[in-house]
Design a protein around this motif. Structure first.
Motif, PDB file in Angstrom:
ATOM      1  N   GLN A  58      50.344  44.119  55.226  1.00  0.00           N
ATOM      2  CA  GLN A  58      50.164  44.661  56.488  1.00  0.00           C
ATOM      3  C   GLN A  58      50.170  43.759  57.565  1.00  0.00           C
ATOM      4  N   LEU A  59      50.967  43.490  58.480  1.00  0.00           N
ATOM      5  CA  LEU A  59      51.049  42.592  59.559  1.00  0.00           C
ATOM      6  C   LEU A  59      50.236  43.021  60.725  1.00  0.00           C
ATOM      7  N   GLU A  60      49.871  44.338  60.773  1.00  0.00           N
ATOM      8  CA  GLU A  60      49.017  44.708  61.930  1.00  0.00           C
ATOM      9  C   GLU A  60      48.054  45.830  60.873  1.00  0.00           C
ATOM     10  N   PRO A  61      47.125  45.514  60.399  1.00  0.00           N
ATOM     11  CA  PRO A  61      46.342  46.366  59.586  1.00  0.00           C
ATOM     12  C   PRO A  61      45.522  46.981  60.320  1.00  0.00           C
ATOM     13  N   ARG A  62      45.027  48.283  59.803  1.00  0.00           N
ATOM     14  CA  ARG A  62      43.740  49.072  60.621  1.00  0.00           C
ATOM     15  C   ARG A  62      42.552  48.351  59.825  1.00  0.00           C
ATOM     16  N   TRP A  63      41.517  48.825  60.663  1.00  0.00           N
ATOM     17  CA  TRP A  63      40.208  48.170  60.063  1.00  0.00           C
ATOM     18  C   TRP A  63      39.737  48.564  58.788  1.00  0.00           C
ATOM     19  N   TRP A  64      40.163  49.659  58.386  1.00  0.00           N
ATOM     20  CA  TRP A  64      39.701  50.295  57.082  1.00  0.00           C
ATOM     21  C   TRP A  64      40.371  49.284  55.717  1.00  0.00           C
ATOM     22  N   TYR A  65      41.777  49.174  56.225  1.00  0.00           N
ATOM     23  CA  TYR A  65      42.442  48.624  55.254  1.00  0.00           C
ATOM     24  C   TYR A  65      42.073  46.820  55.251  1.00  0.00           C
ATOM     25  N   ALA A  66      41.961  46.328  56.238  1.00  0.00           N
ATOM     26  CA  ALA A  66      41.010  44.932  56.135  1.00  0.00           C
ATOM     27  C   ALA A  66      39.945  44.960  55.312  1.00  0.00           C
ATOM     28  N   VAL A  67      39.024  46.008  55.756  1.00  0.00           N
ATOM     29  CA  VAL A  67      37.635  45.945  55.060  1.00  0.00           C
ATOM     30  C   VAL A  67      37.822  46.064  53.356  1.00  0.00           C
ATOM     31  N   SER A  68      38.725  47.095  53.085  1.00  0.00           N
ATOM     32  CA  SER A  68      38.910  47.293  51.684  1.00  0.00           C
ATOM     33  C   SER A  68      39.636  46.226  50.974  1.00  0.00           C
ATOM     34  N   ARG A  69      40.471  45.445  51.515  1.00  0.00           N
ATOM     35  CA  ARG A  69      41.097  44.355  51.045  1.00  0.00           C
ATOM     36  C   ARG A  69      40.427  43.208  50.959  1.00  0.00           C
ATOM     37  N   PHE A  70      39.398  43.084  51.698  1.00  0.00           N
ATOM     38  CA  PHE A  70      38.545  41.831  51.526  1.00  0.00           C
ATOM     39  C   PHE A  70      37.185  42.174  50.765  1.00  0.00           C
ATOM     40  N   VAL A  71      36.900  43.294  50.776  1.00  0.00           N
ATOM     41  CA  VAL A  71      35.817  43.542  49.691  1.00  0.00           C
ATOM     42  C   VAL A  71      36.121  43.241  48.193  1.00  0.00           C
ATOM     43  N   GLY A  72      37.371  43.784  48.180  1.00  0.00           N
ATOM     44  CA  GLY A  72      37.978  43.724  46.577  1.00  0.00           C
ATOM     45  C   GLY A  72      38.189  42.214  46.550  1.00  0.00           C
ATOM     46  N   MET A  73      38.652  41.249  47.507  1.00  0.00           N
ATOM     47  CA  MET A  73      39.065  39.838  47.339  1.00  0.00           C
ATOM     48  C   MET A  73      37.570  39.206  46.947  1.00  0.00           C
ATOM     49  N   GLY A  74      36.359  39.484  47.681  1.00  0.00           N
ATOM     50  CA  GLY A  74      35.283  38.956  47.489  1.00  0.00           C
ATOM     51  C   GLY A  74      34.736  39.130  45.836  1.00  0.00           C
ATOM     52  N   MET A  75      35.024  40.357  45.482  1.00  0.00           N
ATOM     53  CA  MET A  75      34.641  40.851  44.185  1.00  0.00           C
ATOM     54  C   MET A  75      35.249  40.181  43.049  1.00  0.00           C
ATOM     55  N   GLU A  76      36.737  40.075  43.499  1.00  0.00           N
ATOM     56  CA  GLU A  76      37.519  39.395  42.620  1.00  0.00           C
ATOM     57  C   GLU A  76      37.249  37.926  42.380  1.00  0.00           C
ATOM     58  N   HIS A  77      37.019  37.160  43.732  1.00  0.00           N
ATOM     59  CA  HIS A  77      36.699  35.868  43.467  1.00  0.00           C
ATOM     60  C   HIS A  77      35.487  35.553  42.438  1.00  0.00           C
ATOM     61  N   LEU A  78      34.409  36.346  42.731  1.00  0.00           N
ATOM     62  CA  LEU A  78      33.175  36.213  42.092  1.00  0.00           C
ATOM     63  C   LEU A  78      33.376  36.437  40.664  1.00  0.00           C
ATOM     64  N   PHE A  79      34.084  37.313  40.255  1.00  0.00           N
ATOM     65  CA  PHE A  79      34.222  37.733  38.730  1.00  0.00           C
ATOM     66  C   PHE A  79      35.058  36.649  37.976  1.00  0.00           C
ATOM     67  N   THR A  80      36.065  35.974  38.713  1.00  0.00           N
ATOM     68  CA  THR A  80      37.103  35.047  38.239  1.00  0.00           C
ATOM     69  C   THR A  80      36.413  33.513  38.433  1.00  0.00           C
ATOM     70  N   GLY A  81      35.415  33.165  39.132  1.00  0.00           N
ATOM     71  CA  GLY A  81      34.737  31.987  39.241  1.00  0.00           C
ATOM     72  C   GLY A  81      34.001  31.917  38.155  1.00  0.00           C
ATOM     73  N   VAL A  82      34.111  31.364  37.137  1.00  0.00           N
ATOM     74  CA  VAL A  82      33.176  30.918  36.012  1.00  0.00           C
ATOM     75  C   VAL A  82      32.200  30.350  36.340  1.00  0.00           C
ATOM     76  N   ASP A  83      32.294  29.093  37.178  1.00  0.00           N
ATOM     77  CA  ASP A  83      31.320  28.195  37.681  1.00  0.00           C
ATOM     78  C   ASP A  83      30.397  29.017  38.607  1.00  0.00           C
ATOM     79  N   HIS A  84      30.780  30.004  39.344  1.00  0.00           N
ATOM     80  CA  HIS A  84      29.673  30.534  40.153  1.00  0.00           C
ATOM     81  C   HIS A  84      28.841  31.539  39.303  1.00  0.00           C
ATOM     82  N   LEU A  85      29.504  32.099  38.421  1.00  0.00           N
ATOM     83  CA  LEU A  85      29.019  33.036  37.407  1.00  0.00           C
ATOM     84  C   LEU A  85      27.913  32.344  36.576  1.00  0.00           C
ATOM     85  N   LEU A  86      28.015  31.188  35.992  1.00  0.00           N
ATOM     86  CA  LEU A  86      27.296  30.236  35.271  1.00  0.00           C
ATOM     87  C   LEU A  86      26.066  30.037  36.026  1.00  0.00           C
TER      88      LEU A  86
END
Length: 455
Positions: A58-86
């Motif tokens: 989405q080259l011109e995303p609406r605010w709700w799309y940006a929010v949902s995309r980056f919330v999911g991205m933050g969750m994915e990064h923590l759950f896939t970051g073994v060092d942060h979880l440890l």
């Protein structure tokens, strides 16, 4: 190298339709890298850089799309970051009571929110040595926490350790966010806050699972003290291997003393301001921890509200304030003379003596240079040069020598010298856009067409 141009339908643009693209170009080669320039109807431009097939963009995303995309991205990064979880596991393992956990988790959250926001907005150190150093410190922080658990953690100072190491982990989070912020469109602050929210949500879920599981194990399987020692020893063993491996990477970089100039003074002022903000936040958390140590239970809701307020204030201070200051940097083109002839002459000598054995002039001039670097900030090219040259010993030249090589390559591609020397200051380099003589001619119709240009 392929250049594609897609003119945008004028009727669609005027009706307010949002532009999206689904590139499927990865099959063209073993590796494909795309630079996409979107020219908006207003004349403003946005640049995107991505590898392979990223799916629908989405080259011109609406605010709700940006929010949902980056919330999911933050969750994915923590759950896939073994060092942060440890690290989280070691942090909360000896402390499984609600009131102390609130303070410890809040201290870690606020600390990494400060450095995450600052680094994602370009206010962190820009040296190529810094990301490997952060990864090394993250691994070392896990070792320290695990050893402290084995020796016997002191709950009254646990929040201080969490706050200190949270500053380091924030830089680690920012590297996952840095390249993705380009897809936030006009909602940069919202995307940054959403990424923070995603990390915190995933963090709370991880703690919500770890605490009751650990409590059950300590009641039914093994005694609490012995269980903490066993788990912490296993974590320390794993993290120690990470620490040694990452330290070898850090050792490969040669650090040079910075030049004592205006840019260094500006960086020093920013550093002092950052320390003042960090000190103020730490003082506020200290007050909260004092309240938590009180035996009164009726302050729990107030404590939670204070924790949420600290997180929100931190995100606001570190996101909105830097964004407001960014427009003060004037945008320039490399065709306006951003380096001196003397720098280019020195760069020619450095290139011939250190780089020409593996890097040819032809590989950094003409169509090859234009296809890869046209329209991008000069900081991208400088980071490329300083990270890969010379090929036999990358990142071993001085900062000045890399500036001179950059100036020499600019001159090779028809960009004229000027009266002022080029500086290695990241904010200065980011404000300079690469426009080659060929690019100026080739883009003569771009602003009239107002299309999306893909390279």
């Amino acid at each position: 190298d392929v250049f594609l141009e897609y003119p945008r339908d004028a009727a669609a643009a005027s009706s307010g339709e949002r532009l999206a693209i689904q590139p499927r170009l990865a099959h063209l080669g073993v590796h494909t890298s795309t630079v996409l320039r979107l020219v908006l109807p207003s004349g403003a431009e946005r640049a995107f850089v991505y590898d392979g097939d990223p799916g629908v963009l989405q080259l011109e995303p609406r605010w709700w799309y940006a929010v949902s995309r980056f919330v999911g991205m933050g969750m994915e990064h923590l759950f896939t970051g073994v060092d942060h979880l440890l690290f989280l596991l070691c942090l909360v393992l000896p402390v499984r009571r609600f009131r102390p956990l609130v303070g410890i988790v809040t201290a870690f959250t606020v600390a990494h929110s400060i450095t995450l926001s600052a680094a994602a907005l370009g206010f962190g150190p820009s040296g190529l040595w810094f990301p490997p150093l952060v990864e090394f410190l993250i691994a070392a922080s896990i070792v320290v926490m695990a050893i402290e658990n084995v020796i016997g953690a002191k709950s009254e100072r646990r929040w201080m350790v969490a706050f200190a190491f949270g500053l380091v982990h924030g830089f680690g989070f920012s590297y996952a966010l840095g390249e993705s912020l380009q897809f936030a469109g006009a909602h940069l602050v919202l995307a940054l806050a959403a990424f923070n929210v995603g990390i915190e949500f995933a963090q709370l879920l991880a703690i919500a699972v770890a605490v009751p599981v650990a409590s059950w194990v300590f009641r039914r399987v093994v005694a609490e003290r012995m269980g903490i020692i066993i788990v912490s020893a296993l974590v320390a063993h794993t993290a120690w291997h990470w620490t040694t491996e990452r330290f070898e990477v850090v050792r490969a970089y040669r650090l040079a003393w910075p030049a004592f100039d205006t840019s260094l003074a500006i960086s020093g002022i920013r550093f002092v301001m950052g320390l003042l903000i960090i000190g103020g936040v730490a003082w506020a958390i200290s007050g909260m921890m004092t309240r938590l140590a009180s035996p009164r239970t009726r302050d729990s809701l107030l404590t939670l509200a204070l924790a949420v307020g600290l997180i929100g204030a931190t995100v606001s201070l570190t996101s909105v304030a830097p964004l407001a200051a960014q427009p003060s940097v004037a945008k320039r083109s490399t065709m306006a003379g951003v380096y001196t002839a003397a720098q280019a002459n020195k760069g020619k000598q450095v290139f011939a003596g250190s780089c020409s054995g593996c890097h040819t002039v032809a590989s950094h001039s003409g169509d090859v240079f234009w296809a890869k670097w046209m329209g991008r900030p000069l900081s991208d090219f400088f980071n490329y040069v300083s990270g890969l040259m010379p090929k036999s010993a990358p990142a071993t030249l001085t900062e000045d020598e890399y500036v001179w090589v950059t100036a020499y390559v600019l001159r090779l591609n028809g960009m004229p010298p000027g009266p002022k020397e080029l500086e290695a200051e990241p904010t200065v380099l980011k404000a300079i856009r690469i426009d080659t003589a060929m690019g100026v001619v080739g883009r003569s119709g771009d602003r009239e067409g107002k299309g999306a240009h893909i390279r």
